[in-house]
Design a protein around this motif. Structure first.
Motif, PDB file in Angstrom:
ATOM      1  N   ALA A  87      16.562   8.687  14.467  1.00  0.00           N
ATOM      2  CA  ALA A  87      17.851   9.372  14.311  1.00  0.00           C
ATOM      3  C   ALA A  87      18.813   9.015  15.430  1.00  0.00           C
ATOM      4  O   ALA A  87      20.028   9.004  15.239  1.00  0.00           O
ATOM      5  N   LEU A  88      18.267   8.723  16.619  1.00  0.00           N
ATOM      6  CA  LEU A  88      19.098   8.425  17.777  1.00  0.00           C
ATOM      7  C   LEU A  88      19.387   6.933  17.940  1.00  0.00           C
ATOM      8  O   LEU A  88      20.130   6.548  18.848  1.00  0.00           O
ATOM      9  N   ALA A  89      18.832   6.103  17.076  1.00  0.00           N
ATOM     10  CA  ALA A  89      18.912   4.653  17.261  1.00  0.00           C
ATOM     11  C   ALA A  89      20.345   4.145  17.316  1.00  0.00           C
ATOM     12  O   ALA A  89      20.679   3.247  18.093  1.00  0.00           O
ATOM     13  N   GLY A  90      21.206   4.693  16.488  1.00  0.00           N
ATOM     14  CA  GLY A  90      22.596   4.243  16.445  1.00  0.00           C
ATOM     15  C   GLY A  90      23.501   4.924  17.447  1.00  0.00           C
ATOM     16  O   GLY A  90      24.726   4.812  17.345  1.00  0.00           O
ATOM     17  N   ASN A  91      22.919   5.618  18.428  1.00  0.00           N
ATOM     18  CA  ASN A  91      23.690   6.389  19.411  1.00  0.00           C
ATOM     19  C   ASN A  91      24.674   7.342  18.737  1.00  0.00           C
ATOM     20  O   ASN A  91      25.873   7.359  19.058  1.00  0.00           O
ATOM     21  N   CYS A 109      24.667  -3.665  14.134  1.00  0.00           N
ATOM     22  CA  CYS A 109      25.502  -3.336  15.288  1.00  0.00           C
ATOM     23  C   CYS A 109      25.209  -4.196  16.512  1.00  0.00           C
ATOM     24  O   CYS A 109      25.994  -4.200  17.464  1.00  0.00           O
ATOM     25  N   CYS A 110      24.088  -4.911  16.513  1.00  0.00           N
ATOM     26  CA  CYS A 110      23.713  -5.635  17.718  1.00  0.00           C
ATOM     27  C   CYS A 110      22.727  -6.751  17.383  1.00  0.00           C
ATOM     28  O   CYS A 110      22.209  -6.825  16.265  1.00  0.00           O
ATOM     29  N   SER A 111      22.468  -7.600  18.351  1.00  0.00           N
ATOM     30  CA  SER A 111      21.563  -8.725  18.164  1.00  0.00           C
ATOM     31  C   SER A 111      20.117  -8.244  18.072  1.00  0.00           C
ATOM     32  O   SER A 111      19.801  -7.102  18.417  1.00  0.00           O
ATOM     33  N   GLY A 112      19.239  -9.123  17.629  1.00  0.00           N
ATOM     34  CA  GLY A 112      17.831  -8.774  17.538  1.00  0.00           C
ATOM     35  C   GLY A 112      17.254  -8.360  18.878  1.00  0.00           C
ATOM     36  O   GLY A 112      16.468  -7.404  18.966  1.00  0.00           O
ATOM     37  N   ARG A 113      17.629  -9.054  19.929  1.00  0.00           N
ATOM     38  CA  ARG A 113      17.137  -8.718  21.256  1.00  0.00           C
ATOM     39  C   ARG A 113      17.628  -7.332  21.682  1.00  0.00           C
ATOM     40  O   ARG A 113      16.854  -6.528  22.197  1.00  0.00           O
ATOM     41  N   GLU A 123      13.890   0.701  14.322  1.00  0.00           N
ATOM     42  CA  GLU A 123      14.853  -0.404  14.299  1.00  0.00           C
ATOM     43  C   GLU A 123      15.627  -0.476  12.982  1.00  0.00           C
ATOM     44  O   GLU A 123      16.767  -0.970  12.937  1.00  0.00           O
ATOM     45  N   TYR A 124      15.045   0.036  11.924  1.00  0.00           N
ATOM     46  CA  TYR A 124      15.611  -0.128  10.583  1.00  0.00           C
ATOM     47  C   TYR A 124      17.078   0.291  10.472  1.00  0.00           C
ATOM     48  O   TYR A 124      17.903  -0.469   9.939  1.00  0.00           O
ATOM     49  N   PRO A 125      17.489   1.490  10.944  1.00  0.00           N
ATOM     50  CA  PRO A 125      18.910   1.857  10.813  1.00  0.00           C
ATOM     51  C   PRO A 125      19.842   0.935  11.586  1.00  0.00           C
ATOM     52  O   PRO A 125      20.991   0.743  11.188  1.00  0.00           O
ATOM     53  N   LEU A 126      19.356   0.346  12.667  1.00  0.00           N
ATOM     54  CA  LEU A 126      20.186  -0.597  13.425  1.00  0.00           C
ATOM     55  C   LEU A 126      20.433  -1.855  12.618  1.00  0.00           C
ATOM     56  O   LEU A 126      21.515  -2.454  12.689  1.00  0.00           O
ATOM     57  N   ARG A 165      16.680  -1.543  22.588  1.00  0.00           N
ATOM     58  CA  ARG A 165      17.048  -0.154  22.303  1.00  0.00           C
ATOM     59  C   ARG A 165      15.870   0.609  21.724  1.00  0.00           C
ATOM     60  O   ARG A 165      15.617   1.759  22.093  1.00  0.00           O
ATOM     61  N   VAL A 166      15.139  -0.020  20.823  1.00  0.00           N
ATOM     62  CA  VAL A 166      13.968   0.613  20.223  1.00  0.00           C
ATOM     63  C   VAL A 166      12.926   0.939  21.287  1.00  0.00           C
ATOM     64  O   VAL A 166      12.358   2.038  21.308  1.00  0.00           O
TER      65      VAL A 166
END
Length: 233
Positions: A158-162, A115-119, A107-110, A124-125
């Motif tokens: 690495a993929l977290a931010g799409n 880029c988005c809400s906590g939910r 979750e850290y890079p997000l 995504r995570v």
């Protein structure tokens, strides 16, 4: 349109009076959704190249476009923003934050790019951890999981931010033979599902065997090219 386009890319370092030419004029293009390996011995320029593509350093001369942006002209702040929105990183020593759980590491890079809400972040995570087979380890800390599991978490992060591009610097160096193949297969599967480009620097034959496209670097120069998708060499 190419995802990465380099033209006469050069990088020179200075250490006192000593000048080191790490890259001596590389030119190449990489298409979207590719699985690409840059191979060569230690000191050949592989990591330097990844640092340039990843906006962690700037070339001495030449041009370098990533996702349509001339990254060499970006300032530090703009480079960081571009990196956060377009590029993911996987390192040989994992670089997980030891005081954060597996889920928190992903979750850290997000949180950094906001880029988005906590939910949305948590959803995504959860999806990424499921994709890399680590859902049941979400609440553990890095010190409580194996090296192969750490690398799976690193891939999910690495993929977290799409990102359109994932850069992997010797990602199997600290893994045993069987685990390395599992991680490579995971990356290939995610490449197919997400159409993400994976760009490796390596001298690991396991990755070289699986790469679709192989560039060979020696002494800062491109010495070979093989495209296994259409038989070109």
């Amino acid at each position: 349109m190419s995802l990465i386009e380099a033209r006469d890319l050069k990088k020179t370092y200075h250490a006192g009076d000593v000048e080191v030419q790490a890259l001596k004029g590389l030119s190449f293009e990489i298409e979207p959704a590719s699985f690409v390996s840059f191979v060569g011995p230690s000191g050949s320029g592989k990591t330097t190249l990844l640092n340039l593509v990843g906006c962690l350093d700037k070339p001495t001369s030449g041009s370098l476009h990533v996702a349509g942006t001339e990254v060499a002209s970006l300032g530090r702040a703009d480079g960081a923003t571009f990196r956060g929105n377009n590029i993911g990183f996987v390192f040989q020593d994992f670089n997980l934050i030891p005081v954060l759980t597996v889920a928190e590491n992903v979750e850290y890079p997000l949180m950094m790019i906001d880029c988005c809400s906590g939910r949305e972040r948590r959803e995504r995570v959860a999806g990424l951890l499921e994709a890399v087979g680590m859902s049941d380890q979400a609440k553990k800390f890095p010190g409580q999981i194996s090296g192969g599991q750490k690398q799976r978490v690193a891939v999910a992060r690495a993929l977290a931010g799409n990102p359109r591009l994932v850069l992997a610097d010797e990602p199997t160096a600290n893994l045993d033979h069987e685990t390395a193949f599992m991680v490579i297969d995971l990356m290939k599967s995610l490449k197919e599902k997400r159409e993400t480009t994976f760009l490796f620097s390596t001298h690991d034959p396991k990755i070289v065997e699986e790469a679709e496209i192989v560039y060979t670097i020696e002494d800062g120069l491109l010495k070979g090219f093989e495209d296994r998708r259409n038989g070109n060499g």
